[in-house]
Design an enzyme around this catalytic site. Structure first.
Site, PDB file in Angstrom:
ATOM      1  N   TYR A   1       7.983   1.895  -7.548  1.00  0.00           N
ATOM      2  CA  TYR A   1       7.266   0.626  -7.727  1.00  0.00           C
ATOM      3  C   TYR A   1       6.906   0.396  -9.199  1.00  0.00           C
ATOM      4  CZ  TYR A   1       6.736   1.430  -2.697  1.00  0.00           C
ATOM      5  OH  TYR A   1       6.985   1.697  -1.377  1.00  0.00           O
TER       6      TYR A   1
ATOM      7  N   GLU B   1       0.857  -1.185   0.000  1.00  0.00           N
ATOM      8  CA  GLU B   1       0.000   0.000   0.000  1.00  0.00           C
ATOM      9  C   GLU B   1       0.895   1.238   0.000  1.00  0.00           C
ATOM     10  OE1 GLU B   1      -0.487  -2.273   2.588  1.00  0.00           O
ATOM     11  OE2 GLU B   1      -2.369  -3.223   1.975  1.00  0.00           O
TER      12      GLU B   1
END
Ligand SMILES: CC(C)(COP(=O)(O)OP(=O)(O)OC[C@H]1O[C@@H](n2cnc3c(N)ncnc32)[C@H](O)[C@@H]1OP(=O)(O)O)[C@@H](O)C(=O)NCCC(=O)NCCS
Length: 153
Positions: free
Chosen positions: A119, A107
């Protein structure tokens, strides 16, 4: 970065890692939470990125049967934009591969563009939004990367 090693976190390194936690987040985990997760959670593993004996970053993952959950990743502010975060993420991806996981996920705050870029570069994609996920009310994004396309439930 030359001389960077990623190793299972030694209990002597936990204090340095917690300093990085405090320097890295608006609402850091409390020291007690951090220590409890490190010491007492059998599903959690912590890894240090070390250079010349110093902890410059760390990553924490939780084992969740078919998935590996990245619950924390931080790099000391003095050592950012040198590829350490990337090394830590790649390390976790390799771990998930070795352990036969279906997916790796995490998250991230909607406002945390630096982490989202990291990411994305590592092949993660936004999977869904978690409204109000953080204590201060900010939304979270779940980002994941499929590790094994042929995984059977
Ligand atoms: C997110 C974090 C771990 C990145 O660590 P890092 O070691 O600086 O990252 P890297 O140097 O490996 O960066 C890899 C890529 O991520 C992206 N990136 C990293 N920091 C960025 C920034 N401030 N702005 C934009 N993109 C960024 C870039 O694409 C970068 O590649 P590039 O340098 O070739 O352009 C670090 O900023 C940090 O500790 N932040 C505070 C804690 C945090 O937010 N953790 C994530 C919680 S979900």
């Amino acid at each position: 970065m030359i001389g960077l090693r990623i190793l299972p976190m030694n209990s002597k390194d936990i204090g340095e890692a917690y300093k990085i936690e405090q320097l890295s987040y608006r609402t850091p985990w409390s020291k007690a939470m951090f220590m409890m997760d490190y010491l007492l959670n059998n599903n959690s593993r912590y890894y240090s990125a070390k250079r010349m004996g110093r902890v410059v970053g760390f990553i924490a993952v939780w084992n969740e049967k078919e998935r590996l959950h990245i619950v924390n990743i931080a790099v000391h502010p003095d050592y950012r934009r040198k590829g350490i975060g990337k090394r830590l993420i790649e390390f976790a991806i390799q771990l998930a591969k070795r352990e036969g996981k279906k997916e790796i996920y995490l998250e991230v705050r909607v406002s945390n563009i630096a982490a989202q870029m990291l990411y994305k570069q590592a092949g993660f994609e936004v999977y869904r939004k978690k409204p109000n996920y953080y204590d201060d009310g900010e939304d979270g994004l779940v980002m994941k990367k499929v590790i094994n396309e042929n995984f059977r439930d």
